[in-house]
Design a protein around this motif. Structure first.
Motif, short mmCIF file in Angstrom:
data_model
loop_
_atom_site.label_atom_id
_atom_site.label_comp_id
_atom_site.label_asym_id
_atom_site.label_seq_id
_atom_site.Cartn_x
_atom_site.Cartn_y
_atom_site.Cartn_z
N GLY A 151 0.82 -1.21 0.00
CA GLY A 151 0.00 0.00 0.00
C GLY A 151 0.85 1.26 0.00
N MET A 152 1.96 1.23 0.76
CA MET A 152 2.87 2.38 0.77
C MET A 152 3.45 2.64 -0.61
SD MET A 152 4.99 1.91 4.33
CE MET A 152 4.23 2.22 5.92
N LEU A 153 3.87 1.55 -1.29
CA LEU A 153 4.46 1.70 -2.62
C LEU A 153 3.43 2.19 -3.63
CD1 LEU A 153 6.73 -1.48 -2.82
CD2 LEU A 153 7.39 0.85 -2.22
N MET A 154 2.20 1.71 -3.53
CA MET A 154 1.14 2.17 -4.42
C MET A 154 0.91 3.66 -4.26
SD MET A 154 -1.58 -1.00 -3.89
CE MET A 154 -2.90 -0.19 -4.81
N MET A 155 0.93 4.14 -3.02
CA MET A 155 0.69 5.56 -2.75
C MET A 155 1.86 6.41 -3.22
SD MET A 155 0.00 7.36 0.94
CE MET A 155 -1.34 6.23 1.26
N VAL A 156 3.08 5.95 -2.90
CA VAL A 156 4.28 6.74 -3.19
C VAL A 156 4.55 6.83 -4.68
CG1 VAL A 156 6.79 6.74 -2.98
CG2 VAL A 156 5.37 6.40 -0.96
N TYR A 157 4.45 5.68 -5.39
CA TYR A 157 4.84 5.65 -6.79
C TYR A 157 3.64 5.71 -7.75
CZ TYR A 157 9.42 4.37 -5.02
OH TYR A 157 10.63 4.36 -4.36
N SER A 158 2.44 5.83 -7.20
CA SER A 158 1.23 5.91 -8.02
C SER A 158 1.14 4.73 -8.98
CB SER A 158 1.19 7.23 -8.80
OG SER A 158 1.17 8.32 -7.91
N VAL A 159 1.35 3.53 -8.44
CA VAL A 159 1.27 2.31 -9.25
C VAL A 159 0.12 1.46 -8.71
CG1 VAL A 159 3.71 2.30 -9.84
CG2 VAL A 159 2.94 1.13 -7.76
N ASP A 160 -0.26 0.46 -9.51
CA ASP A 160 -1.36 -0.38 -9.06
C ASP A 160 -0.85 -1.49 -8.14
OD1 ASP A 160 -0.24 -2.39 -10.65
OD2 ASP A 160 -1.67 -2.12 -12.29
N HIS A 161 -1.81 -2.29 -7.69
CA HIS A 161 -1.57 -3.37 -6.73
C HIS A 161 -0.48 -4.33 -7.22
CE1 HIS A 161 -2.72 -7.14 -4.58
NE2 HIS A 161 -3.11 -6.31 -3.63
#
Length: 217
Positions: A151-161
């Protein structure tokens, strides 16, 4: 084997205990009432024999007790073993058998095996349930850390699941560190970096950079 027996017996309440005696010269067994009940019989309902006992052994445990009894019959030494039986109701029960051989005066030949049979089925099931619960809890905790890191990576890098998970897996492959450990460290690193906000891309970049350059694994 001793650790398995101790684990099986560590059930809190005293499990059912019965006595047995085997006359090696006549192949005659004697059971206390508790041993009959363990096998699903009324006391005195059948004549205990080696064949009867073998017929109730769990197929995967056939050799366990036979080897221990045979060695004790030869040496007279004390023995203990854990094995499963299938009682007359078709239920699998876990038993601990302990005993030793007794020598005939004069000849020194081992003529009798005698000891105790302990029904640890309930204690064994409780221990298995505790192990299963602990394993499920540990698995849930690992999954929680992975999902939080993803979830942190999705938020930070604007990528999907999926892309966030692939990023974690790539770092895991590059560093030869289990994915769950990387996730745990990432979450801990970000959460400890106060007062910076968890969504700070710089924090995550710093973690991934330092993790890769540290040469872990």
């Amino acid at each position: 084997m001793e650790s398995k027996i101790e684990e099986a017996l560590d059930g809190g309440e005293m499990p059912p205990v019965g006595r047995y005696r085997l006359d090696l010269l006549t192949e005659t067994w004697s059971w206390s009432r508790e041993v009959y009940v363990m096998h699903g019989f009324e006391p005195g309902e059948v004549v205990p024999t080696t064949g009867l006992m073998v017929s109730h052994k769990h197929p995967d445990d056939l050799g366990n007790v036979d080897g221990a009894l045979r060695r004790s019959a030869e040496s007279g030494e004390a023995f203990s073993s854990v094995h499963r039986i299938v009682d007359t109701r078709g239920e699998t029960r876990t038993l601990v058998i302990t005993g030793q051989g007794y020598r005939e005066e004069g000849t020194g030949e081992v003529t009798v095996l005698s000891g105790y049979i302990i029904d640890v089925t309930d204690a064994h099931r409780a221990a298995a349930a505790r192990d299963a619960t602990a394993a499920i809890q540990a698995s849930a905790e690992r999954r929680a850390a992975i999902e939080q890191a993803r979830g942190m990576l999705m938020m930070v890098y604007s990528v999907d699941h999926d892309l966030a998970f692939q990023l974690l897996r790539r770092v895991s492959n590059d560093t030869n560190v289990p994915l769950r450990d990387i996730a745990r460290e990432l979450v801990g690193f970000v959460e400890s970096s106060v007062p910076a906000a968890p969504e700070s891309r710089g924090l995550v970049d710093e973690f991934l950079r330092s993790f890769r350059s540290s040469g872990r694994g």
